[in-house]
Design a protein around this motif. Structure first.
Motif, PDB file in Angstrom:
ATOM      1  N   LYS A 111     -50.126  24.279  -6.243  1.00 54.05           N
ATOM      2  CA  LYS A 111     -49.558  25.124  -5.182  1.00 54.05           C
ATOM      3  C   LYS A 111     -48.349  25.871  -5.701  1.00 54.05           C
ATOM      4  CE  LYS A 111     -51.143  22.991  -0.950  1.00 54.05           C
ATOM      5  NZ  LYS A 111     -50.811  22.525   0.395  1.00 54.05           N
ATOM      6  N   HIS A 171     -45.142  28.238  -3.986  1.00 45.50           N
ATOM      7  CA  HIS A 171     -44.549  28.696  -2.742  1.00 45.50           C
ATOM      8  C   HIS A 171     -44.154  30.166  -2.837  1.00 45.50           C
ATOM      9  CE1 HIS A 171     -44.600  24.701  -1.178  1.00 45.50           C
ATOM     10  NE2 HIS A 171     -43.904  24.232  -2.198  1.00 45.50           N
ATOM     11  N   ASP A 172     -44.160  30.822  -1.696  1.00 47.32           N
ATOM     12  CA  ASP A 172     -43.711  32.209  -1.599  1.00 47.32           C
ATOM     13  C   ASP A 172     -42.362  32.358  -2.303  1.00 47.32           C
ATOM     14  OD1 ASP A 172     -43.295  34.813  -0.833  1.00 47.32           O
ATOM     15  OD2 ASP A 172     -42.944  34.358   1.284  1.00 47.32           O
ATOM     16  N   HIS A 219     -52.607  28.740   3.221  1.00 45.91           N
ATOM     17  CA  HIS A 219     -52.792  28.389   4.632  1.00 45.91           C
ATOM     18  C   HIS A 219     -54.148  28.837   5.180  1.00 45.91           C
ATOM     19  CE1 HIS A 219     -48.622  27.315   4.446  1.00 45.91           C
ATOM     20  NE2 HIS A 219     -48.331  28.528   3.999  1.00 45.91           N
ATOM     21  N   ASP A 228     -38.091  28.412  -9.448  1.00 41.87           N
ATOM     22  CA  ASP A 228     -37.654  29.052  -8.203  1.00 41.87           C
ATOM     23  C   ASP A 228     -36.832  30.303  -8.473  1.00 41.87           C
ATOM     24  OD1 ASP A 228     -38.872  27.170  -6.542  1.00 41.87           O
ATOM     25  OD2 ASP A 228     -37.240  25.766  -6.889  1.00 41.87           O
ATOM     26  N   ASP A 235     -47.412  31.830   0.126  1.00 40.73           N
ATOM     27  CA  ASP A 235     -47.745  30.486  -0.336  1.00 40.73           C
ATOM     28  C   ASP A 235     -49.169  30.507  -0.879  1.00 40.73           C
ATOM     29  OD1 ASP A 235     -45.277  29.620   0.564  1.00 40.73           O
ATOM     30  OD2 ASP A 235     -46.056  28.773   2.433  1.00 40.73           O
ATOM     31  N   GLN A 248     -41.732  31.803  -5.515  1.00 41.06           N
ATOM     32  CA  GLN A 248     -41.670  31.106  -6.812  1.00 41.06           C
ATOM     33  C   GLN A 248     -42.258  31.973  -7.927  1.00 41.06           C
ATOM     34  OE1 GLN A 248     -43.471  27.155  -5.975  1.00 41.06           O
ATOM     35  NE2 GLN A 248     -41.471  26.309  -6.538  1.00 41.06           N
TER      36      GLN A 248
END
Lengths: 203, 203
Positions: free
Chosen positions: B22, B24-25, B48, B202, B175, B27
């Motif tokens: 995964k 994340h938005d 999602h 990040d 994401d 990254q």
């Protein structure tokens, strides 16, 4: 059943609209540009399992060219032949770009009225077969003239070179659900919008 | 959380294997070719709603080039940005061809042992996320060198021009579930198989 090699009366797809229909294994689909310079987006799904779908990537990989014409096959995402191209009076089609849509109209034609495009037309036509927007892959864009600069990689959407009466004949190699449009985008069609005709025959 | 701009220790993908993870938005994913001349197939899905997936056709349409590099975005089938390419030391990647598979090994390398390829590796890595073989679209093939002849349309898979330590940095814009491989096909990787490293940060 029509005579071998003799297609029935063509069915007309009105400008900026779309259609969907079944095609049996072995049947011949003829896509005709009746007035010239008009693109037609083609999709195909396995009629018995619509998760099997036309794949540009598989097709281009096996063909080793982006210039698909007579003798080439169009493959599914499961590496099986869906169509064979058996006749082509144009020799210039696109298999890189996706059907035009609300989003692409907003992007490329911000000053023109938004249209749902081939994407919306295909989604509506395919919905009765249980196929939804997210199931729409890269289309085989009959008569679409997309040039690739071999040095820079630049893409240009140019007017089709197809003339009135030009056609593409594809033989189904499995039972198919087919989506087909008369394309709605300005650049793809030389600035105006014309119909597309198609015939289905057993020959 | 790592320091801004400073990636953690790279994770290694062994030769001819794959991984999924995964992101994340916001990254940053860094894909590294640690030894040179090694392709890495990249897939992305909305974390999602995995029906939203990377689309070569949308991406090429918006970019107006097949040569995607720093400054270009990778789009989903819903015309939304999944990744932005923010750094690229190579500038030569492919977004035309699908992951190599049992079928492509049988087609292109009939005399060599069949391998499940990036397709099989991606399918296994993505299965825990509810993503199956039929959900695998055209991959963004990092470091893959596919030439297109602008006149004939001919495609050639050439050895990558990437050198040891070359990398591609992509910022997630939603994401994501990401699939990533060290490619298994002979031609794509200049005849041998090396690992791929990746970092998530990040910064």
């Amino acid at each position: 059943m029509t005579d071998a090699g003799k297609a029935g009366e063509p069915t007309r797809i009105a400008p900026r609209s779309g259609a969907a229909f079944k095609l049996h294994d072995g049947q011949l689909l003829t896509v005709i540009d009746p007035e010239g310079q008009q693109v037609s987006d083609l999709l195909a799904y396995n009629a018995h399992d619509v998760r099997e779908v036309l794949s540009s990537g598989r097709t281009l990989d096996y063909a080793e060219t982006i210039r698909l014409t007579t003798g080439h096959s169009l493959y599914s995402n499961r590496s099986r032949v869906m169509f064979e191209i058996v006749h082509d009076t144009v020799g210039l089609h696109d298999f890189l770009l996706t059907p035009c849509s609300v989003a692409t109209f907003e992007h490329f034609y911000p000053d023109k009225p938004v249209h749902r495009g081939c994407f919306g037309n295909l989604a509506e036509a395919l919905a009765p077969y249980g196929i939804s927007e997210d199931d729409i892959p890269i289309a085989f864009n009959c008569f679409m003239n997309v040039s690739v600069d071999g040095n820079t990689g630049g893409l240009r959407v140019l007017p089709p070179v197809s003339k009135a009466g030009d056609c593409l004949k594809l033989r189904a190699r499995m039972d198919l659900i087919v989506g087909l449009t008369a394309c709605s985008a300005y650049d793809s069609n030389g600035g105006s919008f014309r119909p597309i005709d198609y015939c289905i025959s057993d020959g």
